[in-house]
Design a protein around this motif. Sequence first.
Motif, PDB file in Angstrom:
ATOM      1  N   GLY A  58     -20.544  31.009  66.133  1.00  7.65           N
ATOM      2  CA  GLY A  58     -20.286  32.154  65.498  1.00  7.65           C
ATOM      3  C   GLY A  58     -19.297  32.426  65.008  1.00  7.65           C
ATOM      4  O   GLY A  58     -18.474  31.013  63.913  1.00  7.65           O
ATOM      5  N   ALA A  59     -19.287  33.359  64.616  1.00 11.54           N
ATOM      6  CA  ALA A  59     -17.869  34.112  63.140  1.00 11.54           C
ATOM      7  C   ALA A  59     -16.533  33.636  63.207  1.00 11.54           C
ATOM      8  O   ALA A  59     -16.072  33.405  62.305  1.00 11.54           O
ATOM      9  N   SER A  60     -16.380  33.582  65.226  1.00 13.64           N
ATOM     10  CA  SER A  60     -15.283  33.804  65.855  1.00 13.64           C
ATOM     11  C   SER A  60     -14.623  31.910  65.915  1.00 13.64           C
ATOM     12  O   SER A  60     -14.160  32.210  66.956  1.00 13.64           O
ATOM     13  N   GLY A  61     -16.469  30.933  66.327  1.00 14.35           N
ATOM     14  CA  GLY A  61     -15.977  29.989  66.996  1.00 14.35           C
ATOM     15  C   GLY A  61     -16.692  29.996  67.427  1.00 14.35           C
ATOM     16  O   GLY A  61     -18.450  30.431  67.657  1.00 14.35           O
ATOM     17  N   PRO A  62     -16.728  27.960  68.360  1.00 14.24           N
ATOM     18  CA  PRO A  62     -17.665  28.347  69.018  1.00 14.24           C
ATOM     19  C   PRO A  62     -17.663  29.179  70.257  1.00 14.24           C
ATOM     20  O   PRO A  62     -16.449  29.625  70.504  1.00 14.24           O
ATOM     21  N   SER A  63     -19.034  29.715  71.410  1.00  9.01           N
ATOM     22  CA  SER A  63     -18.361  30.142  72.749  1.00  9.01           C
ATOM     23  C   SER A  63     -19.649  29.790  73.642  1.00  9.01           C
ATOM     24  O   SER A  63     -20.336  28.756  72.819  1.00  9.01           O
ATOM     25  N   TRP A  64     -19.862  30.118  74.580  1.00 12.42           N
ATOM     26  CA  TRP A  64     -20.361  29.608  75.823  1.00 12.42           C
ATOM     27  C   TRP A  64     -21.158  31.124  76.309  1.00 12.42           C
ATOM     28  O   TRP A  64     -20.296  31.499  76.807  1.00 12.42           O
ATOM     29  N   ALA A  65     -22.627  30.457  76.491  1.00  9.84           N
ATOM     30  CA  ALA A  65     -22.951  32.419  76.760  1.00  9.84           C
ATOM     31  C   ALA A  65     -24.062  31.745  78.042  1.00  9.84           C
ATOM     32  O   ALA A  65     -25.300  30.397  78.127  1.00  9.84           O
ATOM     33  N   PRO A  66     -24.090  32.616  78.810  1.00 11.14           N
ATOM     34  CA  PRO A  66     -24.490  31.791  79.867  1.00 11.14           C
ATOM     35  C   PRO A  66     -26.354  32.453  80.175  1.00 11.14           C
ATOM     36  O   PRO A  66     -26.638  33.309  79.337  1.00 11.14           O
ATOM     37  N   VAL A  67     -27.100  31.368  80.630  1.00  8.79           N
ATOM     38  CA  VAL A  67     -28.489  31.679  80.786  1.00  8.79           C
ATOM     39  C   VAL A  67     -28.026  32.289  82.456  1.00  8.79           C
ATOM     40  O   VAL A  67     -28.643  31.066  82.894  1.00  8.79           O
TER      41      VAL A  67
END
Length: 141
Positions: A58-67
């Motif tokens: 995203g705009a603020s950098g990489p992140s992790w999203a739970p599925v």
Amino acid sequence: MSGRARNLTRRLPDKPGAFLVGLYALSLGCREASLALRLRRRGLTAEGTVVENVRCTGASGPSWAPVIAFTDCAGNRVEFTPSMRGTGMGISTGRTVEVIYLPESSPDARVNTWQHLLLPSLVAMFAGLALVAFAVLFVAL
């Protein structure tokens, strides 16, 4: 019409972007708040499991999203990713969480915590109000 009001209406078309984006963010926040209210009133709960964490950029950098996967009342397996992400919102893979969903709209499920139910609407509404206030004050000056 006074000179100040005429000046305001003449300058208003110059900066409608912030105002319109603010109204859009406010409407998104209201939609999320309405969904959270419907979930609290008529939603069913189920036990969900975090099956994986996917990398999002995203705009603020990489992140992790739970599925998160769960089985709804009709026996269908449903997977969703919470809309609220960021520091403190991550959920580790394999963890069991309580999920709340509407029977007619299982993909609109949310993790049944106040952070996942209310924070998206509060953030959107605050951002929308800030943008609308900025646009009104900036144009008025």
